[in-house]
Design a protein around this motif. Structure first.
Motif, PDB file in Angstrom:
ATOM      1  N   CYS A  58       0.639  -1.030   0.017  1.00  0.00           N
ATOM      2  CA  CYS A  58       0.075   0.053  -0.008  1.00  0.00           C
ATOM      3  C   CYS A  58       0.783   1.168  -0.071  1.00  0.00           C
ATOM      4  O   CYS A  58       0.576   2.248  -0.544  1.00  0.00           O
ATOM      5  N   ASP A  60       3.583   1.874  -1.601  1.00  0.00           N
ATOM      6  CA  ASP A  60       4.113   2.100  -2.926  1.00  0.00           C
ATOM      7  C   ASP A  60       3.468   3.250  -3.259  1.00  0.00           C
ATOM      8  O   ASP A  60       4.251   4.007  -4.250  1.00  0.00           O
ATOM      9  N   THR A  61       2.162   3.482  -3.146  1.00  0.00           N
ATOM     10  CA  THR A  61       1.598   4.666  -3.971  1.00  0.00           C
ATOM     11  C   THR A  61       1.031   5.661  -2.655  1.00  0.00           C
ATOM     12  O   THR A  61       0.585   6.995  -3.230  1.00  0.00           O
ATOM     13  N   ARG A  62       0.886   5.069  -1.578  1.00  0.00           N
ATOM     14  CA  ARG A  62       0.270   6.163  -0.374  1.00  0.00           C
ATOM     15  C   ARG A  62       1.512   6.216   0.429  1.00  0.00           C
ATOM     16  O   ARG A  62       1.749   5.251   1.250  1.00  0.00           O
ATOM     17  N   HIS A  63       2.296   7.488   0.543  1.00  0.00           N
ATOM     18  CA  HIS A  63       3.205   7.566   1.486  1.00  0.00           C
ATOM     19  C   HIS A  63       2.712   8.019   2.805  1.00  0.00           C
ATOM     20  O   HIS A  63       2.250   9.147   2.908  1.00  0.00           O
ATOM     21  N   TYR A 106       0.098  11.062  -1.769  1.00  0.00           N
ATOM     22  CA  TYR A 106      -0.279  10.135  -3.222  1.00  0.00           C
ATOM     23  C   TYR A 106       0.651  10.317  -4.281  1.00  0.00           C
ATOM     24  O   TYR A 106       0.816  11.636  -4.428  1.00  0.00           O
ATOM     25  N   THR A 107       1.183   9.255  -4.695  1.00  0.00           N
ATOM     26  CA  THR A 107       2.142   9.318  -5.759  1.00  0.00           C
ATOM     27  C   THR A 107       1.597   9.869  -7.077  1.00  0.00           C
ATOM     28  O   THR A 107       2.415  10.456  -7.762  1.00  0.00           O
ATOM     29  N   GLY A 108       0.276   9.779  -7.226  1.00  0.00           N
ATOM     30  CA  GLY A 108      -0.384  10.216  -8.592  1.00  0.00           C
ATOM     31  C   GLY A 108      -0.380  11.536  -8.484  1.00  0.00           C
ATOM     32  O   GLY A 108      -0.925  12.288  -9.724  1.00  0.00           O
ATOM     33  N   GLY A 117      -5.851  11.177  -5.789  1.00  0.00           N
ATOM     34  CA  GLY A 117      -5.881  10.005  -4.976  1.00  0.00           C
ATOM     35  C   GLY A 117      -7.123   9.578  -4.397  1.00  0.00           C
ATOM     36  O   GLY A 117      -7.304   8.578  -3.494  1.00  0.00           O
TER      37      GLY A 117
END
Length: 133
Positions: A58, A60-63, A106-108, A117
């Protein structure tokens, strides 16, 4: 009658109080779709999750919004709520929380105040302003 020395002392005392106030660790940003939301100090939108703590893949995209043990979590003036920390079980770091909910970026989200996100389980954190007057 005020003397220049008295005025200088008052200004010096006021500046000392301002210098002693910690810088906010969470800020407020304006988004196109969500209005005013909490952001990290780089302007990245912060999110909370409806379920369990985000660990493992999780993250990986939610820091997780991490902080140091010597940092006092501080909201900007005029914003309601409580910042705190939790000890992450996966790596032992401290993560900031808002009203008890762990905070994430969120990485996006590539630009400040992006809100890519949002999902049914992930939400932005609305900035709640304290009443004035």
């Amino acid at each position: 009658m005020r003397t220049p020395t008295t005025s200088l002392l008052a200004v010096t005392a006021a500046l000392a109080c301002l210098a002693a106030a910690p810088a906010p660790t969470v800020l407020v940003g304006s988004t196109e779709t969500q209005g005013h939301v909490l952001t990290d100090t780089a302007g990245q939108t912060l999110y909370v999750h409806d379920g369990a703590l985000c660990t493992g893949p999780c993250t990986d995209t939610r820091h997780p919004l991490r902080t140091g043990a010597d940092t006092l979590p501080t909201l900007p003036p005029g914003i309601d709520g409580t910042l705190g920390t939790l000890l992450r079980p996966d790596d032992g770091s401290l993560q900031l929380t808002y009203d008890g909910d762990p905070l994430y970026t969120y990485t996006g989200d590539t630009q400040p105040s992006d809100t890519n996100g949002i999902t049914p389980d992930w939400h932005t954190v609305p900035a709640r302003y304290l009443p004035t007057g």
